[in-house]
Every structure is written in C-alpha cells, then in structure tokens.
Design a protein around this motif. Structure first.
Motif, PDB file in Angstrom:
ATOM      1  N   VAL A 113      -8.233  10.090  15.436  1.00  0.00           N
ATOM      2  CA  VAL A 113      -8.076   9.047  14.417  1.00  0.00           C
ATOM      3  C   VAL A 113      -8.111   9.637  13.011  1.00  0.00           C
ATOM      4  O   VAL A 113      -8.028   8.897  12.033  1.00  0.00           O
ATOM      5  N   GLY A 114      -8.226  10.961  12.885  1.00  0.00           N
ATOM      6  CA  GLY A 114      -8.288  11.594  11.579  1.00  0.00           C
ATOM      7  C   GLY A 114      -7.241  12.670  11.395  1.00  0.00           C
ATOM      8  O   GLY A 114      -6.849  13.349  12.349  1.00  0.00           O
ATOM      9  N   MET A 115      -6.774  12.818  10.161  1.00  0.00           N
ATOM     10  CA  MET A 115      -5.900  13.914   9.763  1.00  0.00           C
ATOM     11  C   MET A 115      -6.726  14.890   8.931  1.00  0.00           C
ATOM     12  O   MET A 115      -7.931  14.747   8.794  1.00  0.00           O
ATOM     13  N   GLN A 116      -6.063  15.873   8.335  1.00  0.00           N
ATOM     14  CA  GLN A 116      -6.784  16.892   7.580  1.00  0.00           C
ATOM     15  C   GLN A 116      -7.456  16.319   6.330  1.00  0.00           C
ATOM     16  O   GLN A 116      -8.526  16.777   5.937  1.00  0.00           O
ATOM     17  N   GLN A 117      -6.852  15.312   5.727  1.00  0.00           N
ATOM     18  CA  GLN A 117      -7.378  14.768   4.469  1.00  0.00           C
ATOM     19  C   GLN A 117      -7.782  13.305   4.535  1.00  0.00           C
ATOM     20  O   GLN A 117      -8.467  12.821   3.645  1.00  0.00           O
ATOM     21  N   ASN A 118      -7.391  12.596   5.584  1.00  0.00           N
ATOM     22  CA  ASN A 118      -7.629  11.153   5.607  1.00  0.00           C
ATOM     23  C   ASN A 118      -7.555  10.646   7.040  1.00  0.00           C
ATOM     24  O   ASN A 118      -7.337  11.417   7.984  1.00  0.00           O
ATOM     25  N   LEU A 119      -7.714   9.329   7.191  1.00  0.00           N
ATOM     26  CA  LEU A 119      -7.577   8.720   8.504  1.00  0.00           C
ATOM     27  C   LEU A 119      -6.120   8.711   8.948  1.00  0.00           C
ATOM     28  O   LEU A 119      -5.201   8.629   8.125  1.00  0.00           O
ATOM     29  N   LEU A 120      -5.925   8.773  10.262  1.00  0.00           N
ATOM     30  CA  LEU A 120      -4.584   8.666  10.822  1.00  0.00           C
ATOM     31  C   LEU A 120      -4.136   7.207  10.877  1.00  0.00           C
ATOM     32  O   LEU A 120      -2.971   6.888  10.626  1.00  0.00           O
ATOM     33  N   ILE A 121      -5.057   6.327  11.217  1.00  0.00           N
ATOM     34  CA  ILE A 121      -4.768   4.891  11.213  1.00  0.00           C
ATOM     35  C   ILE A 121      -5.830   4.192  10.376  1.00  0.00           C
ATOM     36  O   ILE A 121      -6.926   4.709  10.176  1.00  0.00           O
ATOM     37  N   SER A 122      -5.518   3.016   9.909  1.00  0.00           N
ATOM     38  CA  SER A 122      -6.447   2.290   9.043  1.00  0.00           C
ATOM     39  C   SER A 122      -7.618   1.759   9.856  1.00  0.00           C
ATOM     40  O   SER A 122      -7.514   1.540  11.071  1.00  0.00           O
TER      41      SER A 122
END
Length: 351
Positions: free
Chosen positions: A205-214
């Motif tokens: 559910v996470g990317m390198q800098q932020n969430l992948l989905i809200s």
C-alpha cells in the motif's frame, strides 16, 4: 533455545536468549550459499549459519493448467502469463506478459471467468510439510493477497484507476479474489492445525514517497476483506504477518485494527517510516520484521556499513518485539559477506 523457541518468544512478547535473525534470500543467493557451505538443501544454509529461519509454507496446486505449447511463457492459476527477463547475464526474473482482466469492462463478465477452484489444491501434502517444518522452525504461509492479485490480473495502472472510475468492477473482482483465496486458506488452516504459526498477507500500500492508494480507497476496498481474513486466521490460532513496502505509515493504525500482528518490512528510508517513531507509536501492538536497508546498504555497502545499519535497527526497532531481516529479499548480486555481517551483528548484539 532453538530457532522455533526463539522466534515464538518474540511473537509472545517474551524474552529470548538472544534476538532472533531471519534471512530472505533470492534464489541466486541461495545457490551461492549452498556452494559456499557445501550443503544441498536451503534449510541447511540456515542451520549452518545459526539463523532463526521463519520457514515458508505453500500449497501445491493440482488443478489443470491450460497452456499453449508454442508459447514460451509460464501461466499461474489466476490465468496470468509471465515471461523470463534477464536482468543481467547471471540473473533472471519473471515479468507479467498477459493480464486476463485488463480488457474487461462489464462486471458481469467476471461471473464467467475461471477463478481458481479451492478444491484444486493439495491440502494434505501442504499440512504434512507444515507439520514437519514446525518441529524445528516457526512457519509462515501460505501467501495470499487482495490488491496485488488484482493488479497482476488487471495491470497496476488500471487497478489504480478502478479505485476512482470503476468501483463496481473492482468490488466484484475483489469479492472473487477474496472468496477463492479465503476458502483455500480456510481449508489449509483446518488441515494443518497448529503447525501454521503465521499467515503471509501481502498487499503493498506504499510507494517510495507516499501511499499507493488513498486511505479512503483502502477503507472501502481492502479493509473489510482484510479484516475478514485476519479474523479467520486468528480463529484458527495463527497470527497475521502483513507485508507492505514503502511509505505506509498513515495506514498502519488501520492494519492494526484489521488484526495485523507482524508488520514487514519496515522500509525506514521512506517518509513516515522512521524506526524510533514507529516503535514509539506502534511497538506495543505490532511485532516488527525486517528493517535492514536493502536498496543501498545491504547490496552496495561494506560489511562494516551493513553491521552499523543492522545495529541501528536493533537499537531503534528492538530489542524486544523485533525480528531483524533485510527489507525484502536480498537480491542476487548482494555480497555474501554482507549477509554474514547482518547475521553476525544480530547474534552478537547485547542489550
């Protein structure tokens, strides 16, 4: 204490004789260590290195696979096709080459799709393996997933768009995915009994800098289905081991509410994933697994740098409630000496 007793002590929030250490090794590294240690079985690597391996469990698939013999691809039981890709002359990976749901538009078409039949898995064989492994190691598995499976079948881009533009389709597909794997998981847990210590749920559910989905999309599409799985796993006396890479901190309270017991891999270089903060906020409700930085330090650092990184993880995430390991699988070109530095640092750590 042996490996099983040591890891169980951490899971039970007891004090082991020393902090346990786990290893996740890519297949190429497994082969390197087999040659180095002159052993033929992967588990013998961990025995020789005195590693407290958490042993993976799987369920053999015995259903019929339909495959064109003229195609040089692999296909899994979801109908997703993969092709082999050479990362370099010594390393090979599989990439998705066909996604069966990508072109679908009408949710009603999902009713006619050949979803995996839970009856097509060999639960007795899986249970025998689980019982054998559980005599020596803490066990983990099988791998189940909601959104990752959907992305694999639909494409990441379309899956993310569906959270906004095609919620009906996404709900319908996730219902099928959750039912197929949930029933498979239930039958496995019934067959294996107390030989299953943890179930591996993977949904990045996470990317390198932020969430992948809200957070809103997580609550609508994933949380209720995840909680149903967690409740079933707990009803069978097992724990939930949840994997998400990236900057996932905003969703950690919801993961805890759903029933997650162990969080992996603690990618602390990402925003919000500071080790000390995570320990302070969630250390009384989560066991942490992973932590050792695997994008720069472990593959490209010196053994001394790996030792420092591992020691920092032990101090900030542990020593209680923490099982050190790399952040995801150590990749093929990771120096063997760096892996040994990780293991040695944990073994020698004293509070």
């Amino acid at each position: 204490m042996n490996a099983r007793e040591r890891v169980l002590a951490v899971l039970n929030r007891e004090t082991p004789d020393r902090v346990p250490v786990d290893l996740w090794l890519a297949p190429e590294l497994v082969e390197k260590f087999k040659r180095r240690l002159e052993v033929g079985d992967e588990l013998d690597i961990y025995r020789e290195l005195d590693v407290d391996k958490i042993a993976w469990l799987g369920i053999p698939y015995k259903g019929r696979m339909i495959k064109d013999p003229n195609e040089q691809v692999d296909v899994n039981h979801w109908g997703v096709k993969f092709r082999k890709v050479n990362a370099n002359e010594k390393t090979e990976y599989s990439e998705v080459s066909f996604r069966p749901l990508e072109a679908m538009e009408d949710p009603s078409a999902l009713e006619d799709y050949p979803w995996p039949d839970p009856g097509d898995f060999d639960y007795e064989a899986a249970a025998r393996e689980a019982r054998q492994l559980a005599s020596e190691f803490v066990t983990l598995g099988p791998w189940v997933s909601l959104f990752e499976v959907y992305c694999m079948m639909r494409s990441l881009e379309q899956a993310l768009m569906d959270t906004v533009a095609e919620p009906e389709f996404l709900h319908a597909a996730l219902d099928k995915i959750a039912w197929s794997q949930g029933e498979m998981l239930r039958r496995f847990l019934d067959a294996a009994g107390d030989a299953t210590d943890m179930v591996f749920i993977s949904d990045d559910v996470g990317m390198q800098q932020n969430l992948l989905i809200s957070p809103q999309a997580f609550d609508e599409f994933l949380f209720p289905r995840l909680k149903n799985w967690c409740d079933m796993i707990h009803d069978h006396g097992a724990r939930v081991f949840f994997h998400t890479d990236g900057a996932a901190e905003p969703l950690i309270p919801r993961l805890i509410e759903a029933g997650v017991d162990v969080l992996n891999p603690i990618q602390h270089v990402c925003p919000g994933m500071d080790r000390e903060s995570l320990k302070a906020q969630y250390g009384d409700r989560l066991i942490f697994h992973g932590g050792v930085e695997n994008q720069q330090t472990l593959p490209f650092g010196t053994p001394e740098e790996v030792a420092r990184e591992t020691h920092e993880c032990l101090e900030k995430l542990g020593p209680d409630g923490y099982i050190p390991c790399s952040c995801h699988f150590a990749q093929a070109d990771t120096p063997e000496e760096n892996i040994l530095a990780l293991v040695r640092t944990v073994r020698e750590f004293r509070v």
